[in-house]
Write a protein that holds these residues in place. Structure first.
Motif, PDB file in Angstrom:
ATOM      1  N   PHE A 169       0.841  -1.199   0.000  1.00  0.00           N
ATOM      2  CA  PHE A 169       0.000   0.000   0.000  1.00  0.00           C
ATOM      3  C   PHE A 169       0.880   1.254   0.000  1.00  0.00           C
ATOM      4  CE2 PHE A 169      -2.948  -3.114   1.763  1.00  0.00           C
ATOM      5  CZ  PHE A 169      -4.107  -2.807   1.064  1.00  0.00           C
ATOM      6  N   PRO A 170       0.401   2.331  -0.608  1.00  0.00           N
ATOM      7  CA  PRO A 170       1.153   3.580  -0.538  1.00  0.00           C
ATOM      8  C   PRO A 170       1.194   4.058   0.919  1.00  0.00           C
ATOM      9  CG  PRO A 170      -0.721   3.755  -2.050  1.00  0.00           C
ATOM     10  CD  PRO A 170      -0.866   2.460  -1.338  1.00  0.00           C
ATOM     11  N   VAL A 171       2.333   4.607   1.323  1.00  0.00           N
ATOM     12  CA  VAL A 171       2.474   5.058   2.706  1.00  0.00           C
ATOM     13  C   VAL A 171       2.231   6.559   2.770  1.00  0.00           C
ATOM     14  CG1 VAL A 171       4.007   5.136   4.699  1.00  0.00           C
ATOM     15  CG2 VAL A 171       4.182   3.250   3.060  1.00  0.00           C
ATOM     16  N   ILE A 172       1.431   6.973   3.752  1.00  0.00           N
ATOM     17  CA  ILE A 172       1.152   8.397   3.943  1.00  0.00           C
ATOM     18  C   ILE A 172       2.184   8.978   4.908  1.00  0.00           C
ATOM     19  CG2 ILE A 172      -0.488  10.077   4.835  1.00  0.00           C
ATOM     20  CD1 ILE A 172      -2.745   8.199   4.005  1.00  0.00           C
ATOM     21  N   ARG A 173       2.386   8.253   6.003  1.00  0.00           N
ATOM     22  CA  ARG A 173       3.328   8.726   7.007  1.00  0.00           C
ATOM     23  C   ARG A 173       3.664   7.573   7.935  1.00  0.00           C
ATOM     24  NH1 ARG A 173       4.513  14.214   9.789  1.00  0.00           N
ATOM     25  NH2 ARG A 173       5.783  13.375  11.476  1.00  0.00           N
ATOM     26  N   ASP A 174       4.915   7.367   8.249  1.00  0.00           N
ATOM     27  CA  ASP A 174       5.394   6.293   9.123  1.00  0.00           C
ATOM     28  C   ASP A 174       4.686   4.959   8.849  1.00  0.00           C
ATOM     29  OD1 ASP A 174       7.046   8.168  10.170  1.00  0.00           O
ATOM     30  OD2 ASP A 174       5.907   8.475  12.020  1.00  0.00           O
ATOM     31  N   LEU A 175       3.770   4.573   9.753  1.00  0.00           N
ATOM     32  CA  LEU A 175       3.124   3.265   9.627  1.00  0.00           C
ATOM     33  C   LEU A 175       1.700   3.373   9.092  1.00  0.00           C
ATOM     34  CD1 LEU A 175       4.477   1.959  13.023  1.00  0.00           C
ATOM     35  CD2 LEU A 175       5.193   1.173  10.764  1.00  0.00           C
ATOM     36  N   VAL A 176       1.347   4.568   8.642  1.00  0.00           N
ATOM     37  CA  VAL A 176      -0.029   4.790   8.165  1.00  0.00           C
ATOM     38  C   VAL A 176      -0.069   4.670   6.647  1.00  0.00           C
ATOM     39  CG1 VAL A 176      -1.912   6.448   8.016  1.00  0.00           C
ATOM     40  CG2 VAL A 176      -0.564   6.275  10.116  1.00  0.00           C
ATOM     41  N   ILE A 177      -0.906   3.739   6.169  1.00  0.00           N
ATOM     42  CA  ILE A 177      -1.007   3.549   4.725  1.00  0.00           C
ATOM     43  C   ILE A 177      -2.276   4.205   4.186  1.00  0.00           C
ATOM     44  CG2 ILE A 177       0.356   1.433   4.573  1.00  0.00           C
ATOM     45  CD1 ILE A 177      -3.210   0.815   4.444  1.00  0.00           C
ATOM     46  N   ASP A 178      -2.278   4.402   2.879  1.00  0.00           N
ATOM     47  CA  ASP A 178      -3.444   4.972   2.213  1.00  0.00           C
ATOM     48  C   ASP A 178      -4.376   3.831   1.822  1.00  0.00           C
ATOM     49  OD1 ASP A 178      -5.251   6.421   0.793  1.00  0.00           O
ATOM     50  OD2 ASP A 178      -3.974   6.689  -0.971  1.00  0.00           O
ATOM     51  N   MET A 179      -5.563   3.805   2.411  1.00  0.00           N
ATOM     52  CA  MET A 179      -6.469   2.677   2.181  1.00  0.00           C
ATOM     53  C   MET A 179      -7.559   2.995   1.175  1.00  0.00           C
ATOM     54  SD  MET A 179      -8.804   2.604   5.562  1.00  0.00           S
ATOM     55  CE  MET A 179      -7.732   2.842   6.952  1.00  0.00           C
ATOM     56  N   SER A 180      -7.459   4.140   0.483  1.00  0.00           N
ATOM     57  CA  SER A 180      -8.588   4.520  -0.367  1.00  0.00           C
ATOM     58  C   SER A 180      -8.814   3.531  -1.513  1.00  0.00           C
ATOM     59  CB  SER A 180      -8.434   5.941  -0.891  1.00  0.00           C
ATOM     60  OG  SER A 180      -7.109   6.213  -1.192  1.00  0.00           O
ATOM     61  N   ASP A 181      -7.738   2.886  -1.995  1.00  0.00           N
ATOM     62  CA  ASP A 181      -7.907   1.903  -3.064  1.00  0.00           C
ATOM     63  C   ASP A 181      -8.841   0.775  -2.611  1.00  0.00           C
ATOM     64  OD1 ASP A 181      -7.337   0.594  -5.563  1.00  0.00           O
ATOM     65  OD2 ASP A 181      -6.118  -0.821  -4.414  1.00  0.00           O
ATOM     66  N   PHE A 182      -8.595   0.295  -1.393  1.00  0.00           N
ATOM     67  CA  PHE A 182      -9.441  -0.786  -0.869  1.00  0.00           C
ATOM     68  C   PHE A 182     -10.872  -0.310  -0.651  1.00  0.00           C
ATOM     69  CE2 PHE A 182     -11.150  -2.943   2.979  1.00  0.00           C
ATOM     70  CZ  PHE A 182     -11.433  -4.157   2.360  1.00  0.00           C
ATOM     71  N   MET A 183     -11.019   0.902  -0.152  1.00  0.00           N
ATOM     72  CA  MET A 183     -12.363   1.426   0.102  1.00  0.00           C
ATOM     73  C   MET A 183     -13.161   1.525  -1.202  1.00  0.00           C
ATOM     74  SD  MET A 183     -12.867   1.771   3.191  1.00  0.00           S
ATOM     75  CE  MET A 183     -11.825   1.357   4.546  1.00  0.00           C
ATOM     76  N   ASP A 184     -12.494   1.939  -2.282  1.00  0.00           N
ATOM     77  CA  ASP A 184     -13.168   2.021  -3.579  1.00  0.00           C
ATOM     78  C   ASP A 184     -13.606   0.639  -4.035  1.00  0.00           C
ATOM     79  OD1 ASP A 184     -12.809   4.721  -3.699  1.00  0.00           O
ATOM     80  OD2 ASP A 184     -10.954   4.624  -4.875  1.00  0.00           O
ATOM     81  N   LYS A 185     -12.710  -0.337  -3.853  1.00  0.00           N
ATOM     82  CA  LYS A 185     -13.021  -1.693  -4.310  1.00  0.00           C
ATOM     83  C   LYS A 185     -14.165  -2.292  -3.506  1.00  0.00           C
ATOM     84  CE  LYS A 185      -8.698  -2.515  -6.448  1.00  0.00           C
ATOM     85  NZ  LYS A 185      -7.274  -2.676  -6.271  1.00  0.00           N
ATOM     86  N   LEU A 186     -14.166  -1.974  -2.230  1.00  0.00           N
ATOM     87  CA  LEU A 186     -15.217  -2.474  -1.351  1.00  0.00           C
ATOM     88  C   LEU A 186     -16.587  -1.982  -1.836  1.00  0.00           C
ATOM     89  CD1 LEU A 186     -15.148  -4.188   1.129  1.00  0.00           C
ATOM     90  CD2 LEU A 186     -15.081  -2.144   2.529  1.00  0.00           C
ATOM     91  N   LEU A 187     -16.648  -0.723  -2.222  1.00  0.00           N
ATOM     92  CA  LEU A 187     -17.913  -0.170  -2.716  1.00  0.00           C
ATOM     93  C   LEU A 187     -18.322  -0.802  -4.042  1.00  0.00           C
ATOM     94  CD1 LEU A 187     -17.942   3.677  -2.070  1.00  0.00           C
ATOM     95  CD2 LEU A 187     -19.484   1.937  -1.174  1.00  0.00           C
ATOM     96  N   GLU A 188     -17.318  -1.054  -4.880  1.00  0.00           N
ATOM     97  CA  GLU A 188     -17.587  -1.609  -6.205  1.00  0.00           C
ATOM     98  C   GLU A 188     -18.364  -2.921  -6.159  1.00  0.00           C
ATOM     99  OE1 GLU A 188     -14.438  -2.253  -9.162  1.00  0.00           O
ATOM    100  OE2 GLU A 188     -13.492  -0.498  -8.271  1.00  0.00           O
ATOM    101  N   ILE A 189     -18.044  -3.773  -5.168  1.00  0.00           N
ATOM    102  CA  ILE A 189     -18.690  -5.097  -5.162  1.00  0.00           C
ATOM    103  C   ILE A 189     -20.067  -5.066  -4.487  1.00  0.00           C
ATOM    104  CG2 ILE A 189     -16.540  -6.436  -5.329  1.00  0.00           C
ATOM    105  CD1 ILE A 189     -18.068  -6.532  -2.049  1.00  0.00           C
ATOM    106  N   LYS A 190     -20.522  -3.900  -4.113  1.00  0.00           N
ATOM    107  CA  LYS A 190     -21.856  -3.712  -3.509  1.00  0.00           C
ATOM    108  C   LYS A 190     -22.088  -4.649  -2.328  1.00  0.00           C
ATOM    109  CE  LYS A 190     -23.434  -2.397  -8.008  1.00  0.00           C
ATOM    110  NZ  LYS A 190     -24.380  -1.858  -8.841  1.00  0.00           N
ATOM    111  N   PRO A 191     -21.393  -4.396  -1.238  1.00  0.00           N
ATOM    112  CA  PRO A 191     -21.499  -5.305  -0.091  1.00  0.00           C
ATOM    113  C   PRO A 191     -22.754  -5.022   0.741  1.00  0.00           C
ATOM    114  CG  PRO A 191     -19.887  -3.596   0.380  1.00  0.00           C
ATOM    115  CD  PRO A 191     -20.444  -3.305  -0.985  1.00  0.00           C
ATOM    116  N   TRP A 192     -23.883  -5.227   0.137  1.00  0.00           N
ATOM    117  CA  TRP A 192     -25.149  -5.104   0.860  1.00  0.00           C
ATOM    118  C   TRP A 192     -26.152  -6.006   0.153  1.00  0.00           C
ATOM    119  CZ3 TRP A 192     -22.805  -0.798  -1.493  1.00  0.00           C
ATOM    120  CH2 TRP A 192     -23.288  -0.477  -2.769  1.00  0.00           C
ATOM    121  N   ILE A 193     -27.266  -6.269   0.809  1.00  0.00           N
ATOM    122  CA  ILE A 193     -28.249  -7.173   0.211  1.00  0.00           C
ATOM    123  C   ILE A 193     -29.025  -6.442  -0.880  1.00  0.00           C
ATOM    124  CG2 ILE A 193     -30.430  -8.375   0.678  1.00  0.00           C
ATOM    125  CD1 ILE A 193     -29.113  -9.351   3.270  1.00  0.00           C
TER     126      ILE A 193
END
Ligand code: FES
Lengths: 136, 245
Positions: B95-119
């Motif tokens: 993952f891209p690093v923002i600062r020290d041990l903090v990574i940028d999770m926006s890629d995962f968040m976008d993918k999570l939305l894409e698969i429509k995780p709801w009924i």
């Protein structure tokens, strides 16, 4: 869609994966061996196909092919192919229960039974082939 | 008093374009987890150290980092498993690093939305008709895949994602499978477009490491392979039985 925004690209550090990633963990290495084993399985299929082709060219050509398979280097190759094929088969069988969910009615068959059934199928099919090829 | 040496990867884009490591020797106690060590450093030694955490009990999924090369929830990883050896903490791999041990999770968040995780229902039934019922057997078909806490540890263990970040990845596909297997859901076709795409399940080469590292035993590798079987079956059925059902 997503309200969360990444920081500007030039502030991010993008790590790169090493070319040697598959040496960094035992599981990665075993995965690579499994992938490589397919090459040897394919090689065996290719050698067998050549045999069929040679057979179609007449008995003499086929005999030459059979002689070539008797050479020490060919024998060594076959031992290597056998080892890789076994590895390929065993890993395949052990992954099967993870992938195949067998349902009977509304009940799921326990994965261990799927594993046992896969082993049994492997042994039975091998025995039949063994009988057809060598005994007959 | 016993001590332990913790080496942390630091990154601060304002001072340097490359990460560097920094070591801290801190008091060691048997019941300390890696996250405790990081919090100790932050509170008592070096306030500039930046890391992400929240629940401290393996629920929120925000404290995932690499501990001596393995992706772990740092709140569930005990120092005693490494002591008296040293502990190296790096940001989650791939993952891209923002600062020290903090990574940028926006890629995962976008993918999570894409698969429509709801009924998804083709038609919602009126409220008066009550809830959608489900038997325990039907629940068991997807329950395991619903345990995901979105910690992204599977992504950092996945060499396919490491090579190509366009890959939808283990957790997103496992969650798509979770909803596809839910007897109340009717959104399979919508999700099939995404998980069956080039960046979806077919990218997976079945390394299986996602399943081994998952702290919640979700088994994303199984979800991906089962989705492959399912989509392949549907593909052939549509050829052999084009009239559909
Ligand atoms: S802090 Fe919430 S999972 Fe570790």
């Amino acid at each position: 869609m997503n309200p969360q925004k990444s920081p500007p690209e030039d502030l991010l550090y993008r790590p790169h994966m090493s070319f040697w990633w598959w040496l960094q963990k035992r599981n990665y290495f075993l995965f690579m061996v499994r992938e490589l084993s397919a090459v040897f399985v394919g090689l065996f299929a290719l050698i067998s196909l050549v045999g069929v082709y040679r057979l179609s060219q007449g008995e003499d050509t086929y005999q030459l092919y059979l002689n070539a398979l008797q050479t020490p280097s060919a024998q060594v190759l076959f031992v290597v192919i056998l080892l890789f094929s076994l590895y390929h088969t065993l890993t395949w069988i052990h992954l099967t229960p993870m992938i195949m969910v067998v349902r009977i009615g509304s009940k799921t068959v326990p994965p261990i039974l799927v594993l046992i059934a896969s082993y049994l199928a492997w042994i039975v099919i091998s025995l039949i082939l063994f009988y057809l090829l060598l005994v007959n | 008093m016993s001590t332990i040496k913790i080496t942390v990867t630091r990154y601060n884009p304002e001072t340097s374009s490359e990460p560097f490591t920094q070591s801290y020797t801190i008091p060691y106690k048997e019941d300390m987890v890696v996250l405790d060590a990081l919090n100790y450093i932050k509170n008592h030694v070096d306030g500039t150290l930046t890391h992400r955490w929240s629940c401290r009990m393996g629920v929120c999924g925000s404290c995932g980092m690499m501990v001596n090369g393995d992706a772990k929830l740092t709140c569930a990883t005990f120092l005693r498993d490494y002591y008296p050896g040293e502990v190296q903490v790096d940001p989650l791999a791939h993952f891209p690093v923002i600062r020290d041990l903090v990574i940028d999770m926006s890629d995962f968040m976008d993918k999570l939305l894409e698969i429509k995780p709801w009924i998804i229902r083709s038609e919602e039934k009126p409220l008066e008709e009550g809830e959608y019922l489900q038997s325990p057997d039907e629940l068991n078909l997807y329950k395991q895949f619903s345990m995901c806490i979105n910690c992204m540890i599977c992504y950092s263990a996945c060499p396919v994602y490491g090579h190509d970040q366009s890959f939808l990845g283990p957790a997103a596909i496992a969650l798509a499978h979770r909803y596809n297997m839910d007897s109340r859901d009717e959104g399979q076709d919508q999700r099939a477009e995404i998980i069956g795409s080039h960046e979806g399940i077919w990218e997976c080469t079945f390394v299986g490491e996602c399943t081994r590292v998952c702290p919640e035993h979700v088994d994303p590798a199984a979800a991906i392979q089962r989705s492959k079987v399912q989509l392949t079956k549907e593909y052939f059925l549509s050829w052999m039985w084009p009239w559909g059902n």
